[in-house]
Design a protein around this motif. Structure first.
Motif, mmCIF file in Angstrom:
data_model
loop_
_atom_site.group_PDB
_atom_site.id
_atom_site.type_symbol
_atom_site.label_atom_id
_atom_site.label_comp_id
_atom_site.label_asym_id
_atom_site.label_seq_id
_atom_site.Cartn_x
_atom_site.Cartn_y
_atom_site.Cartn_z
ATOM 1 N N GLN B 210 0.830 -1.215 0.000
ATOM 2 C CA GLN B 210 0.000 0.000 0.000
ATOM 3 C C GLN B 210 0.861 1.260 0.000
ATOM 4 O O GLN B 210 0.341 2.370 0.011
ATOM 5 C CB GLN B 210 -0.901 0.010 1.234
ATOM 6 C CG GLN B 210 -0.125 -0.041 2.535
ATOM 7 C CD GLN B 210 -0.998 0.197 3.757
ATOM 8 O OE1 GLN B 210 -2.083 0.736 3.639
ATOM 9 N NE2 GLN B 210 -0.515 -0.195 4.922
ATOM 10 N N ILE B 211 2.189 1.078 0.045
ATOM 11 C CA ILE B 211 3.060 2.248 0.161
ATOM 12 C C ILE B 211 3.737 2.490 -1.180
ATOM 13 O O ILE B 211 4.529 1.667 -1.648
ATOM 14 C CB ILE B 211 4.098 2.044 1.276
ATOM 15 C CG1 ILE B 211 3.375 1.767 2.592
ATOM 16 C CG2 ILE B 211 4.994 3.274 1.415
ATOM 17 C CD1 ILE B 211 4.290 1.455 3.741
ATOM 18 N N THR B 350 18.387 1.990 3.382
ATOM 19 C CA THR B 350 18.138 3.414 3.121
ATOM 20 C C THR B 350 18.590 4.276 4.297
ATOM 21 O O THR B 350 18.785 5.470 4.148
ATOM 22 C CB THR B 350 16.638 3.665 2.899
ATOM 23 O OG1 THR B 350 15.922 3.012 3.955
ATOM 24 C CG2 THR B 350 16.177 3.127 1.553
ATOM 25 N N HIS B 351 18.719 3.656 5.487
ATOM 26 C CA HIS B 351 19.033 4.446 6.682
ATOM 27 C C HIS B 351 20.151 3.800 7.489
ATOM 28 O O HIS B 351 20.040 2.632 7.855
ATOM 29 C CB HIS B 351 17.784 4.599 7.555
ATOM 30 C CG HIS B 351 16.762 5.527 6.960
ATOM 31 N ND1 HIS B 351 16.025 5.184 5.856
ATOM 32 C CD2 HIS B 351 16.393 6.789 7.300
ATOM 33 C CE1 HIS B 351 15.225 6.203 5.539
ATOM 34 N NE2 HIS B 351 15.428 7.185 6.390
ATOM 35 N N ARG B 363 10.990 4.532 15.159
ATOM 36 C CA ARG B 363 9.857 5.327 14.665
ATOM 37 C C ARG B 363 9.892 5.400 13.142
ATOM 38 O O ARG B 363 8.875 5.212 12.474
ATOM 39 C CB ARG B 363 9.911 6.734 15.304
ATOM 40 C CG ARG B 363 8.855 7.706 14.853
ATOM 41 C CD ARG B 363 7.429 7.202 15.065
ATOM 42 N NE ARG B 363 7.147 6.866 16.449
ATOM 43 C CZ ARG B 363 6.251 5.947 16.840
ATOM 44 N NH1 ARG B 363 5.543 5.275 15.939
ATOM 45 N NH2 ARG B 363 6.061 5.684 18.117
ATOM 46 N N ILE B 364 11.072 5.651 12.588
ATOM 47 C CA ILE B 364 11.197 5.779 11.139
ATOM 48 C C ILE B 364 10.811 4.475 10.443
ATOM 49 O O ILE B 364 10.016 4.449 9.517
ATOM 50 C CB ILE B 364 12.647 6.187 10.752
ATOM 51 C CG1 ILE B 364 12.889 7.640 11.167
ATOM 52 C CG2 ILE B 364 12.896 6.004 9.260
ATOM 53 C CD1 ILE B 364 14.341 8.094 11.046
ATOM 54 N N PHE B 365 11.355 3.343 10.944
ATOM 55 C CA PHE B 365 11.073 2.061 10.292
ATOM 56 C C PHE B 365 9.612 1.654 10.495
ATOM 57 O O PHE B 365 8.951 1.165 9.575
ATOM 58 C CB PHE B 365 12.004 0.965 10.819
ATOM 59 C CG PHE B 365 11.821 -0.343 10.101
ATOM 60 C CD1 PHE B 365 12.270 -0.500 8.794
ATOM 61 C CD2 PHE B 365 11.176 -1.410 10.703
ATOM 62 C CE1 PHE B 365 12.073 -1.696 8.108
ATOM 63 C CE2 PHE B 365 10.985 -2.611 10.027
ATOM 64 C CZ PHE B 365 11.435 -2.755 8.727
ATOM 65 N N SER B 366 9.099 1.884 11.697
ATOM 66 C CA SER B 366 7.742 1.456 12.009
ATOM 67 C C SER B 366 6.711 2.253 11.210
ATOM 68 O O SER B 366 5.762 1.688 10.662
ATOM 69 C CB SER B 366 7.506 1.617 13.510
ATOM 70 O OG SER B 366 6.142 1.535 13.799
ATOM 71 N N ASP B 370 10.289 8.880 5.724
ATOM 72 C CA ASP B 370 11.498 9.234 4.988
ATOM 73 C C ASP B 370 11.888 8.168 3.961
ATOM 74 O O ASP B 370 13.062 7.862 3.779
ATOM 75 C CB ASP B 370 12.648 9.445 6.015
ATOM 76 C CG ASP B 370 13.819 10.197 5.420
ATOM 77 O OD1 ASP B 370 13.609 10.968 4.476
ATOM 78 O OD2 ASP B 370 14.954 9.997 5.908
ATOM 79 N N ASN B 371 10.864 7.579 3.305
ATOM 80 C CA ASN B 371 11.084 6.548 2.272
ATOM 81 C C ASN B 371 11.970 5.397 2.734
ATOM 82 O O ASN B 371 12.831 4.906 2.005
ATOM 83 C CB ASN B 371 11.683 7.165 1.002
ATOM 84 C CG ASN B 371 10.683 8.055 0.294
ATOM 85 O OD1 ASN B 371 9.513 8.093 0.698
ATOM 86 N ND2 ASN B 371 11.111 8.765 -0.723
ATOM 87 N N CYS B 372 11.745 4.958 3.963
ATOM 88 C CA CYS B 372 12.610 3.929 4.562
ATOM 89 C C CYS B 372 12.303 2.530 4.020
ATOM 90 O O CYS B 372 11.151 2.106 3.967
ATOM 91 C CB CYS B 372 12.412 3.957 6.071
ATOM 92 S SG CYS B 372 13.351 2.701 6.903
ATOM 93 N N ILE B 373 13.335 1.824 3.614
ATOM 94 C CA ILE B 373 13.188 0.393 3.296
ATOM 95 C C ILE B 373 13.832 -0.402 4.441
ATOM 96 O O ILE B 373 13.156 -1.129 5.139
ATOM 97 C CB ILE B 373 13.865 0.012 1.957
ATOM 98 C CG1 ILE B 373 13.340 0.878 0.796
ATOM 99 C CG2 ILE B 373 13.676 -1.483 1.673
ATOM 100 C CD1 ILE B 373 11.989 0.511 0.243
#
Ligand SMILES: NC(=O)c1ccc[n+]([C@@H]2O[C@H](COP(=O)([O-])OP(=O)(O)OC[C@H]3O[C@@H](n4cnc5c(N)ncnc54)[C@H](O)[C@@H]3O)[C@@H](O)[C@H]2O)c1
Ligand SMILES: [Zn+2]
Ligand SMILES: [Zn+2]
Lengths: 168, 384
Positions: B210-211, B350-351, B363-366, B370-373
Motif C-alpha cells: 500500500q506504500i 536506506t538508513h 519510529r522511522i522504520f515502524s 522518509d522513504n525507509c526500506i
C-alpha cells in the motif's frame, strides 16, 4: 524430492500383521524437501546426545510440552514482581491454551507499570516522548504528528465541556 | 555497554547495560559492527508478542567481531568477523541435523513451537539481542560464519535474515519455470522474495503493498510488476483477472501480523489482540492462488489463532508451506549469489543510524517515514 532414507520403521515394532504395510510408501513424495533433508532421526525419539547444560542459576520457566530446560537459554530479564507471578501461572498451561498466552500478555502490561516504577525509584522519570521517537516523527511527519495532537486536544476539550456541563 | 532497552509498547531507549558473559562452554561474545531493525521487531515493538519483558534488548540481525570464546569452541577464533544467523541452533538435535536450523529443540525452553532467536522476547528463549555493543552468542561453532574476504559489511548484515528469508519464501513456493508468483508485502522481505522468485524461473512476478515509494523501489530493484492495493477495489479479483481468472501459481505472504487492508482483521488482530495479529495478507494469498497452488508464508504471526479461510484451502487443494528461515542451511548459497552479483543486498539499506538514536530509528522504520526500506544501526566502535 526424494527421501533417500526411505521410510524404514526405525521406531521398532513389527507391522507384519498389517497387510500391505508400507506398500505405497513413496520417498519422492516429501513436501518438506529441501527445507528438511530427511534422515528420520526423530523416529528415534528424544535420544540425541544433548549439548552440555548451561548452569541454571536464574528462574527459567519452561513449556510443559517439554521435559526439561533446553541446553542453552537466555537469562536477560528474570521473572520478578507481580508480572513474574502471572508468568509463573501462565507456564502451568500448555502452549496450546489461552490460559498460557493471555496471562503472558497481561503480565507484559503489568511489567510496563513495574518498569515505570523502577525508573522512578532510580530517580528518573523516563522521557516517554523521546522513547517514542518524537524527534524522528517531528522531522519526517510533522503534519501527521500535529494532526494527532489536534485530534487529542479536540477530544480532551470535548470531554472537558461534557463533564463540566453535566456538573452544572 | 550501550544497549537498546524496551520499556513497553512503542517505547524504546538506549541505556547502559552490563557486558555479556560466557555462560556456556560453546558461547562466544561478539562485538557488534552492524545490526538491523526488522519487520519482525515491529511485532515486539507494538507489544504483540507475549512474554516480551521490560528491559529486554531486541535485535536478531547482526554481524560483528569475535571478542571471546568459551573453552569448547574449536572453529571460531577471537578476531573473526562473523555473520550471525538469527536462529540459535545446536546443530545436533534431530531437527538441526535435518537442516531445520530455525526449529532447533535445544535453544528455547519457553516454547516448543519456536526455536531460539536473538533478542526476540522470552517466547523465543529470552536472549539479549544485537541492538547493542556486545552480544552473547550460544552454539558459536554452529551458526556464526566468517564474512568472506572483500564482502561489504552492509551486504553481510543482510545475510543474517533478509536475504535467506526472502530466498526461502520463494524456495518454499516450489516455483516452476514460467509460474506467476504474487508476493504480498514490499518490505525488505517481500522485495527480496520477489527478486529471488526469478532465480527459480518465475515467468511473472507481482508485488502488492500500500506504500507507493516501496512499490516504486520494488519495481526497480526486483524488476517486477507492483500494485497498490489501496487503488484496487479487491486485490483478489485483480489477481484473478490478470491470470485468466485462474489465480496465481504461487502466493507468498511477506507481511505477517501487522497487515493492513481489512478493517475487521485490523481491529480484531492488531487493536483488540483477539487474534494473533491481522491475517489480511494470508487471507488474500489463499484466495488468490489457483487450485492446487502453493501458498508460502514467511510473515510472522503470534502464537494463538488467526482468522483465515481454511475451507478454501481444502476446497482448492492448496499446499501451505511455511517456516522461519533456516539461515545456516542457506548461507553458502546466499554468499555465492551475492558474490556473483545475482543479489545486491545493501541496496535495500536506506538508513544508517547511530545506535544511540535507536528510538528514532524504530519510529522511522515502524511508520515507514522518509522513504525507509531497511534501517541499520551502527554502534560507536564501528563508526570510526
Ligand atoms: N519467517 C522468517 O524467517 C522471517 C524473517 C524475517 C522477517 N519475517 C517476517 O516477514 C514480514 C515482513 O518483514 P519486513 O521486514 O519486510 O517488514 P516491513 O514492515 O518492512 O514490511 C511489511 C510490508 O507489508 C505491507 N503490507 C501491510 N499490509 C499489507 C497487505 N494486506 N498486503 C500487502 N502488503 C501489506 C506494509 O505496507 C509493508 O511495506 C514480517 O512479518 C516479519 O516478521 C519472517
Ligand atoms: Zn529479521
Ligand atoms: Zn538443534
Amino acid at each position: 524430492m526424494e527421501n533417500t532414507q526411505g521410510f524404514e520403521n526405525k521406531r521398532g515394532g513389527d507391522h507384519s500383521h498389517i497387510k500391505g504395510w508400507g506398500i505405497d510408501a513413496d520417498p519422492k513424495n516429501d513436501p518438506t524437501y529441501p527445507m528438511k533433508q530427511r534422515t528420520n532421526d526423530e523416529h528415534n525419539g528424544y535420544t540425541w546426545e544433548r549439548p552440555p547444560q548451561q548452569t541454571v542459576n536464574v528462574e527459567v520457566l519452561h513449556s510443559i510440552e517439554r521435559p526439561n530446560i533446553t541446553a542453552v537459554f537466555g537469562s536477560t530479564v528474570p521473572t520478578k514482581g507481580l508480572s513474574g507471578k502471572i508468568r509463573r501461572y501462565a507456564f502451568k498451561h500448555s502452549e496450546s491454551s489461552y490460559a498460557h498466552w493471555l496471562p503472558l500478555l497481561l503480565a507484559d502490561r503489568v511489567d510496563m507499570v513495574e518498569g515505570l516504577i523502577e525508573d522512578i525509584n532510580k530517580g528518573s522519570f523516563p522521557n516517554i516522548l523521546a522513547e517514542k521517537g518524537i524527534k524522528a516523527e517531528w522531522k519526517h511527519n510533522k503534519t501527521g504528528l500535529l494532526k494527532r495532537w489536534a485530534i487529542g486536544a479536540v477530544v480532551a476539550y470535548a470531554a472537558f465541556v461534557y463533564v463540566t456541563r453535566r456538573r452544572s | 555497554m550501550l544497549a537498546m532497552n524496551y520499556r513497553g509498547p512503542q517505547r524504546v531507549r538506549i541505556d547502559q547495560k552490563p557486558l555479556p558473559q560466557i555462560l556456556h562452554p560453546e558461547d562466544a561474545i561478539i562485538r557488534v559492527t552492524r545490526s538491523c531493525i526488522c519487520g519482525s521487531d515491529l511485532h515486539l515493538y507494538n507489544g504483540n508478542v507475549p512474554d516480551t519483558r521490560v528491559g529486554e534488548t531486541f535485535g536478531h540481525e547482526f554481524i560483528g567481531v569475535v571478542e571471546e570464546v568459551g573453552y569448547a569452541i574449536q572453529k571460531l577464533k577471537v578476531g573473526d568477523n562473523v555473520i550471525v544467523p538469527f536462529n540459535i541452533a545446536c546443530g545436533r538435535c534431530a531437527f538441526c541435523k535435518q537442516g531445520l536450523y530455525g526449529n532447533c529443540h535445544e535453544s528455547n525452553p519457553q516454547a516448543t513451537a519456536a526455536g531460539g532467536i536473538f533478542g526476540y522476547s522470552h517466547t523465543t528463549g529470552g536472549y539479549c539481542g544485537g541492538q547493542a555493543e556486545y552480544v552473547r552468542v550460544p552454539y558459536a561453532d554452529v551458526g556464526p560464519t566468517v564474512i568472506p574476504e572483500g564482502m561489504d559489511l552492509d551486504d553481510a548484515v543482510l545475510l543474517t535474515d533478509v536475504v535467506p528469508t526472502g530466498y526461502q519464501a520463494a524456495e518454499m513456493g516450489g516455483i516452476q519455470k514460467g509460474d506467476t508468483v504474487v508476493v504480498f508485502g514490499a518490505g525488505p522481505i517481500g522485495i527480496m522474495a520477489a527478486k529471488c522468485a526469478w532465480l527459480f524461473g518465475a515467468g511473472r512476478v507481482i508485488i502488492i503493498d500500500q506504500i507507493e515509494y516501496r512499490l516504486e523501489f520494488a519495481r526497480n530493484y526486483a524488476q517486477c510488476e507492483a500494485y497498490n492495493f489501496r487503488s484496487l477495489e479487491d486485490p483478489v479479483v485483480f489477481i484473478k483477472k490478470t491470470t485468466d481468472s485462474l489465480g496465481a501459481d504461487v502466493c507468498i505472504d511477506a507481511v505477517g501480523a501487522e497487515a493492513a487492508g481489512n478493517a475487521m482483521q485490523t481491529i480484531t488482530g492488531r487493536k483488540l489482540l483477539l487474534q494473533a495479529g491481522s491475517a489480511t495478507a494470508l487471507h488474500w494469498a489463499i484466495n488468490s492462488v489457483k487450485k492446487g497452488g502453493i501458498v508460502s508464508i514467511v510473515g510472522v504471526y503470534g502464537p494463538t489463532d488467526n482468522l483465515v479461510p481454511i475451507g478454501n484451502v481444502v476446497n482448492k487443494g492448496i499446499t501451505i508451506r511455511a517456516n522461519q528461515a533456516s539461515v545456516k542451511r542457506l548461507l553458502p548459497k546466499m554468499i555465492e549469489h551475492v558474490q556473483e552479483g545475482r543479489i545486491n543486498p545493501k541496496a535495500l539499506i536506506t538508513h544508517r543510524i547511530p545506535l544511540e538514536e535507536v528510538a528514532d530509528a524504530y519510529r522511522i522504520f515502524s511508520d515507514k517515514l522518509d522513504n525507509c526500506i531497511k534501517t541499520v544501526l551502527i554502534p560507536p566502535s564501528a563508526r570510526i
